[in-house]
Design a protein around this motif. Structure first.
Motif, short mmCIF file in Angstrom:
data_model
loop_
_atom_site.label_atom_id
_atom_site.label_comp_id
_atom_site.label_asym_id
_atom_site.label_seq_id
_atom_site.Cartn_x
_atom_site.Cartn_y
_atom_site.Cartn_z
N GLU A 126 -31.64 -54.51 -5.07
CA GLU A 126 -30.07 -54.25 -3.63
C GLU A 126 -29.03 -54.85 -3.81
O GLU A 126 -27.82 -54.72 -4.35
CB GLU A 126 -30.96 -53.93 -2.51
N LEU A 127 -29.19 -56.45 -4.45
CA LEU A 127 -28.40 -57.27 -4.50
C LEU A 127 -27.65 -56.91 -6.56
O LEU A 127 -26.65 -56.85 -5.81
CB LEU A 127 -28.86 -58.85 -4.45
N VAL A 128 -27.98 -56.74 -6.93
CA VAL A 128 -28.30 -56.55 -8.02
C VAL A 128 -26.84 -55.21 -8.12
O VAL A 128 -25.58 -55.20 -8.66
CB VAL A 128 -28.93 -55.99 -9.03
N ARG A 129 -27.33 -54.33 -7.04
CA ARG A 129 -27.05 -52.75 -7.21
C ARG A 129 -25.20 -53.63 -6.42
O ARG A 129 -23.87 -52.64 -6.88
CB ARG A 129 -27.44 -51.47 -6.28
N ARG A 130 -25.60 -53.77 -5.77
CA ARG A 130 -23.70 -54.76 -4.25
C ARG A 130 -23.27 -55.20 -5.81
O ARG A 130 -22.15 -55.03 -5.78
CB ARG A 130 -24.34 -55.64 -3.66
N VAL A 150 -38.50 -57.99 -5.09
CA VAL A 150 -37.78 -57.52 -6.12
C VAL A 150 -36.88 -56.22 -5.06
O VAL A 150 -36.09 -56.19 -5.94
CB VAL A 150 -38.99 -56.47 -6.59
N ALA A 151 -37.16 -55.24 -4.34
CA ALA A 151 -36.36 -54.32 -3.69
C ALA A 151 -34.98 -54.90 -3.36
O ALA A 151 -34.19 -54.83 -2.88
CB ALA A 151 -37.43 -54.03 -2.58
N LYS A 152 -35.28 -56.27 -2.60
CA LYS A 152 -34.33 -57.02 -2.51
C LYS A 152 -32.96 -57.58 -3.54
O LYS A 152 -32.05 -57.14 -3.42
CB LYS A 152 -34.21 -58.29 -1.22
N LEU A 160 -35.44 -65.20 -11.88
CA LEU A 160 -35.97 -64.86 -10.42
C LEU A 160 -37.71 -64.89 -10.59
O LEU A 160 -38.41 -64.12 -11.11
CB LEU A 160 -35.57 -63.61 -9.11
N HIS A 161 -38.65 -66.07 -9.45
CA HIS A 161 -39.46 -66.08 -9.08
C HIS A 161 -39.12 -65.38 -7.47
O HIS A 161 -39.07 -65.62 -6.55
CB HIS A 161 -40.03 -67.12 -8.94
N ALA A 162 -39.54 -63.92 -7.66
CA ALA A 162 -39.58 -62.86 -6.69
C ALA A 162 -40.42 -62.44 -6.16
O ALA A 162 -41.06 -61.53 -6.14
CB ALA A 162 -38.55 -61.94 -7.38
#
Length: 481
Positions: A236-240, A231-233, A194-196
Motif C-alpha cells: 500500500e505504501l509503494v502504491r501511494r 507485506v500488505a502494508k 525490508l524485514h517485512a
C-alpha cells in the motif's frame, strides 16, 4: 567487434594478463565455449577463438564459468559483534561459496545509520576482505527525511526493520515514521530493503501465548500472518508513493502471491528468497532446533514448494543467504534467549544448485546455470547498482567462478569458514562444488590447494541509476541455455 564475439581476434590487442578457457562460459547470451581475456582486473574480451599468447592461463574444462556471485544480504558483524563473525572469516566463507561481492546489513554496534558510521565501518573493513563490498544503510526512525538526500556514494539502499529481534537496532513501529520513510525514499530514488513482519501482531501474540517452551512452539509466536500483514502494508505504501521496495527473506506462499500480483499491477516491488527457506522446512526444526531458529521462521513444505516455483518461473529477484552467524553458546541459551539466524554465505550457491538439480532432474543443467547467475549475480547487480558486476562480458570486472556441476561432497564442521564454526547444513551431501573463485582476475579461492588470495577487496561505488523497468513482466522470463 574483433576479439569480442565471433571468430576473429584482433592481433593488435595487447597480450592479456590472463586467459580463462572453458566449454561452459555463462554469458548474458547463454552458455557457450570460449576464452575470457583479462587485463587490469577487467574482462577485455570473450572470444570464440583462442587469443594466442597470454601471461597466464587457466583451463576450466567442463566446469561452468560463472560471473562472480553477489550475496546482497550478509551480516559480517563489523563493528561491535566480531565475536560472532568478522570480515576475514566471512569473506573466506564467501569466496569458498563462489561469492565475490557482498552487501552488508546495518545491524552492528553501533548501527550503520549515517554517512559517518558507514565511513567508519569501511575503514575497519579495508584490508580485511577477500571480496568487494557495499553497505545497506539503516533507517533512523527519527530522521526518515534523510532518505530524500542520500548520497549514492554512501549507499543506494536502506534497510527497514518492521519487526524486532535480538540484533535489530532500530525497529519502525510508528505508521507515520514508516510513511515518511517511503515518501522520502521515493523522493531520493533510494531502494528500500525490508524485514517485512508486523511487530505489533507479534507483540499481541506474545502477550497471549507467553514465552515458547520449545523450538516447535516458536513459529506459533512468529507465524506467517506477521509477514502477510507487513507485506500488505508495504504494497500500500509503494502504491501511494511509488517507492522501490525489496522484500527480504520472503517465507510464505501468500507473501509470494501478493508480491507477484503487485508486480503484475505495475508496482516497483521485488523479493528475495534465502537458501535456508529453500532448503529447510518446519520438520527440520524437530531435528535441528536452535540451528534453524530464524526470523522469519522456517515454514511448511507447501511454502517451500511455492518459493521454488517462484525461482523456476523467474518471479524471484534475488537469492540471498541472510548470513547471520551466532556463537554456539548464544544459540543454545534457551528458546526465548536464543537469537535467530544462521551462517549461509558459503552454502548458498551450492544449496540452490543442488536443489535445482534434484527437484528438476529433467532440466538441462545449462538452464540451471543461467538461472543461478540471473538471481545470484545479474539481478542483484542491477537492483543495487553495482558497477562492473553481474555479467561475464567485455568491460565487466574479472570476477569468475568455476563450478563443478556434478561433484558430490559432504559438508563437515571442518569445512565451515564462518567464525561461529557451525552450519545447519553439516552432514548434507551437495551436488556441485566451487573449485576456484577469482576476483579482479586473481584467484581468491582454490579448492585444489585449499588456499586463499589477498584481502584487498574494495568498497564499491554506485553505477548510474537506470529507469525503473515495467513491473508487469520484469523478472518472469524463463531462462534458456
Amino acid at each position: 567487434m574483433p576479439g569480442t564475439g565471433g571468430g576473429v581476434v584482433d592481433r593488435l590487442t595487447p597480450t592479456p594478463e590472463l586467459v580463462v578457457s572453458g566449454r561452459r562460459l555463462v554469458t548474458p547470451q547463454g552458455v557457450r565455449p570460449g576464452h575470457v581475456c583479462v587485463t587490469g582486473g577487467r574482462v577485455t574480451a570473450v572470444t570464440d577463438t583462442d587469443p594466442g599468447p597470454a601471461a597466464a592461463r587457466l583451463d576450466a574444462g567442463e566446469h561452468y564459468v560463472l560471473p562472480g556471485l553477489i550475496d546482497s544480504h550478509v551480516h559480517f558483524r563489523t563493528p561491535g559483534l566480531t565475536h560472532k563473525e568478522d570480515w576475514e572469516h566471512g569473506s573466506r566463507a564467501a569466496v569458498r561459496g563462489g561469492v565475490t561481492t557482498v552487501m552488508d546489513m546495518p545491524n552492528t554496534v553501533p548501527p550503520t545509520l549515517t554517512p559517518e558510521t558507514a565511513s567508519a565501518k569501511a575503514a575497519l573493513v579495508d584490508g580485511h576482505s577477500l571480496v568487494d563490498y557495499r553497505f545497506h544503510l539503516g533507517l533512523d526512525p527519527d530522521r526518515p527525511e534523510l532518505l530524500a538526500d542520500l548520497d549514492a556514494r554512501v549507499a543506494t539502499s536502506v534497510k527497514i526493520f518492521m519487526a524486532g529481534h535480538h540484533t535489530a537496532p532500530t525497529v519502525v513501529r510508528d505508521p507515520d515514521q514508516l510513511e515518511k520513510a517511503f515518501a522520502a525514499a521515493a523522493q531520493g530514488g533510494v531502494q528500500l530493503v525490508l524485514h517485512a513482519e508486523d511487530d505489533g501482531l507479534f507483540a499481541l501474540l506474545d502477550s497471549w501465548w507467553g514465552e515458547p517452551g520449545s523450538y516447535l512452539e516458536y513459529e506459533a509466536r512468529r507465524p506467517r500472518t506477521g509477514g502477510i500483514v507487513a507485506v500488505a502494508k508495504v504494497l500500500e505504501l509503494v502504491r501511494r508513493h511509488g517507492t522501490r521496495a525489496h522484500i527480504l527473506h520472503l517465507s510464505s506462499a501468500e507473501e509470494a502471491d501478493l508480491v507477484c500480483a503487485a508486480r503484475a499491477a505495475g508496482l516497483p516491488v521485488t523479493f528475495e528468497v534465502t537458501g535456508h527457506h529453500l532448503s529447510f522446512t518446519d520438520k527440520d526444526t524437530r531435528r535441528l532446533g536452535a540451528r534453524t531458529r530464524l526470523s522469519p521462521s522456517i515454514r511448511a513444505a507447501g511454502d517451500q514448494d511455492r518459493l521454488w516455483r517462484a525461482l523456476r518461473e523467474g518471479q524471484v529477484a534475488t537469492l540471498g543467504s541472510d548470513h547471520a552467524p551466532h556463537t554456539v553458546e548464544e544459540k543454545t541459551r534457551g528458546v526465548a534467549q536464543s537469537p535467530p539466524g544462521l551462517p549461509g554465505v558459503q552454502e548458498l550457491a551450492v544449496a540452490v544448485w543442488t536443489g535445482m538439480r534434484r527437484r528438476w532432474p529433467e532440466e538441462h543443467p545449462d538452464v540451471a546455470a543461467v538461472r543461478l547467475v540471473r538471481h545470484l549475480s545479474a539481478r542483484p547487480a542491477e537492483l543495487f547498482r553495482l558497477p562492473g558486476k553481474g555479467r561475464l562480458e567485455a568491460g565487466a570486472d574479472a570476477d569468475l567462478v568455476f563450478l563443478a556441476p556434478d561433484v558430490p561432497w559432504m559438508l563437515s564442521a571442518g569445512d565451515v569458514e564462518s567464525k561461529c564454526g557451525w552450519s545447519a547444513y553439516e552432514g548434507w551431501t551437495f551436488t556441485g562444488r566451487i573449485e576456484r573463485t577469482l576476483r579482479a582476475g586473481r584467484t581468491v579461492w582454490d579448492a585444489s590447494t585449499g588456499s586463499y588470495g589477498a584481502h584487498d577487496g574494495r568498497l564499491l561505488g554506485a553505477a548510474p541509476a537506470a529507469p525503473t523497468p515495467s513491473a508487469g513482466t520484469a523478472g518472469t522470463e524463463a531462462p534458456t541455455p
